[in-house]
Structures are given as structure tokens and as C-alpha cells.
Design an enzyme around this catalytic site. Structure first.
Site, PDB file in Angstrom:
ATOM      1  N   HIS A 224      35.748  33.839   6.789  1.00  0.00           N
ATOM      2  CA  HIS A 224      34.661  32.888   7.042  1.00  0.00           C
ATOM      3  C   HIS A 224      34.594  31.883   5.903  1.00  0.00           C
ATOM      4  CE1 HIS A 224      30.182  32.121   8.283  1.00  0.00           C
ATOM      5  NE2 HIS A 224      30.853  31.012   8.053  1.00  0.00           N
TER       6      HIS A 224
ATOM      7  N   GLU B 106      33.771  24.192   5.412  1.00  0.00           N
ATOM      8  CA  GLU B 106      33.810  25.162   4.317  1.00  0.00           C
ATOM      9  C   GLU B 106      34.164  24.484   2.992  1.00  0.00           C
ATOM     10  OE1 GLU B 106      32.906  28.452   4.330  1.00  0.00           O
ATOM     11  OE2 GLU B 106      32.137  27.876   6.294  1.00  0.00           O
TER      12      GLU B 106
ATOM     13  N   HIS C 214      31.071  24.293   0.434  1.00  0.00           N
ATOM     14  CA  HIS C 214      31.252  25.330  -0.585  1.00  0.00           C
ATOM     15  C   HIS C 214      32.371  25.002  -1.589  1.00  0.00           C
ATOM     16  CE1 HIS C 214      28.510  27.960   1.607  1.00  0.00           C
ATOM     17  NE2 HIS C 214      29.202  27.727   2.709  1.00  0.00           N
TER      18      HIS C 214
END
Length: 227
Positions: A62, A116, A120
Site C-alpha cells: 500500500h 503515494e 508520502h
């Protein structure tokens, strides 16, 4: 002369602050893996297989998420460093296998990876550039081998119910570190194994014991659905 020196000092201070604001320090990473059977068997998610077809029956990545020791986390740290697929062209085939998107509509995964990285990954860019960020996550996936650890302990994705503590123990036996388990609910309301969190040091090099776990809890017995 004095005013020129003050101007240069102020300019250097502003440049330093700009770098600090973009870079964002952090304390550790959560490395999060997801069981596809639980993603797809949930009322909260619409499940669409990637354009390449149904992924293999294994945990998928993930994300690799920078976090602080107090449980908070930075996000969207550098809008000037967007996802660029050409920088990870040599990793794409591995990412399609091990980091697939199950979100709808069906896709090749690029929008998932972009999210992502931009939310992040940019917060760890002083440690890991874009290629290193994705390469590190793929390396951690190979290292942790969650499904193998669970199967070795007799915990199989067969729709059966298993003790959360036994699941944690099996993963700790396999990886050497204590995981955090996230559950969701299937379409019948049963609690099921959804995501596994392991912690990684701020260099992205080594698994560590988690300084803090996310909030939330599972039932004592949870389903491990088929996929």
C-alpha cells in the site's frame, strides 16, 4: 557594507528555511501491505482489477509512509517534485506485480503510485529520491514475505477465522518485528485481516520495533478471506 552583509545573511536564512519547509524531517516509516481479498470483499471499497488482470493471491504494497514518534505524520511536502514514471521505468514490472491498484476504475497503477509518492514519498525525499523510494518499498516487500510467514504457522487465506495474536506472532516469527494489524469488515459484517504495518528506520534500510502504533482495533478472531 554592513547593510550588504545583513542582506546576504537574511537571504541565506530564508534559503535555509525554504529547504527545511520542503524537506520535512520525520522519525520512521510505516511499511504497509494490504490483503487484496479483504479490499475486494468490503462494502467500503469498489474493487476493480488492474488493466493487466487479477493480481496474484499475495499481500500487495500500500505504501511507505514517513511518520513522527508522536503518531502524527507529514504529507504533501513538495509540490515541485511530482511523480515521474520515467524515473522508475526499470521498476514498473515489479510494481505492477507487487504494488497493484484495486481501486475503480481499473488502471495500470500509475495514479496510485503518483498519490503515494506525492502524499508520502515527497516527505522523505532528503533520504530517498523517487527511484530509491519505490525501490526500497519493493525490497521491503521481498524481505518481509508476510504470506509465507502466515502459511508456515498454519494461517491460510481460506476464509477461516484466526486469532489476531496468532497472526501477529506468526509475522513476528517471520520478520523479527511486531506488526500492527488493521481490520475491515466483509459484506456480512465479519472482521477480517486487511492491512499489516511494520516499521522501518528513517533511512529506509532496517525494520525496527514500532515507536507508536496507529489507532484502531480488531476482534480477537478475524477472517482471512480468499482471493
Amino acid at each position: 557594507m554592513k547593510s550588504k552583509c545583513l542582506f546576504l545573511i537574511n537571504l541565506l536564512v530564508l534559503q535555509y528555511l525554504a529547504v527545511v519547509c520542503v524537506s520535512q524531517d520525520f522519525d520512521f516509516f510505516y511499511f504497509v501491505q494490504q490483503w487484496p481479498g479483504s479490499y475486494c470483499d468490503s462494502d467500503k471499497n469498489s474493487c476493480c482489477y488492474p488493466t493487466t488482470g487479477k493480481p496474484g493471491a499475495d499481500f500487495g504494497i500500500h505504501g511507505l509512509w514517513p511518520n513522527y514518534n508522536d503518531g502524527t505524520y507529514p504529507q504533501n511536502c513538495d509540490s515541485n517534485n511530482p511523480f515521474n514514471e520515467s524515473e522508475i521505468s526499470d521498476l514498473i514490472s515489479s510494481m505492477k506485480r507487487n504494488w497493484p491498484s484495486l481501486a475503480c476504475p481499473s488502471s495500470n497503477g500509475e495514479s496510485f503510485w503518483s498519490h503515494e509518492w506525492e502524499k508520502h514519498g515527497t516527505c522523505s525525499e532528503t533520504v530517498l529520491d523517487q527511484h530509491s523510494y519505490f525501490e526500497t518499498a519493493l525490497s521491503l516487500w521481498k524481505q518481509t514475505k508476510l504470506l509465507q510467514s502466515l502459511k508456515s504457522a498454519g494461517i491460510n487465506p481460506d476464509g477461516g477465522f484466526y486469532s489476531v495474536e496468532n497472526i501477529k506472532d506468526a509475522i513476528k516469527q517471520g520478520t523479527g518485528y511486531t506488526p500492527w494489524i488493521e481490520c475491515n469488515q466483509d459484506s456480512s459484517g465479519n472482521s477480517q485481516l486487511y492491512q499489516v504495518y511494520l516499521c522501518v528506520d528513517s533511512s529506509g534500510s532496517n525494520l525496527i520495533e514500532c515507536p507508536v502504533f496507529p489507532k484502531g482495533k480488531c476482534g480477537s478472531e478475524i477472517e482471512f478471506p480468499t482471493f
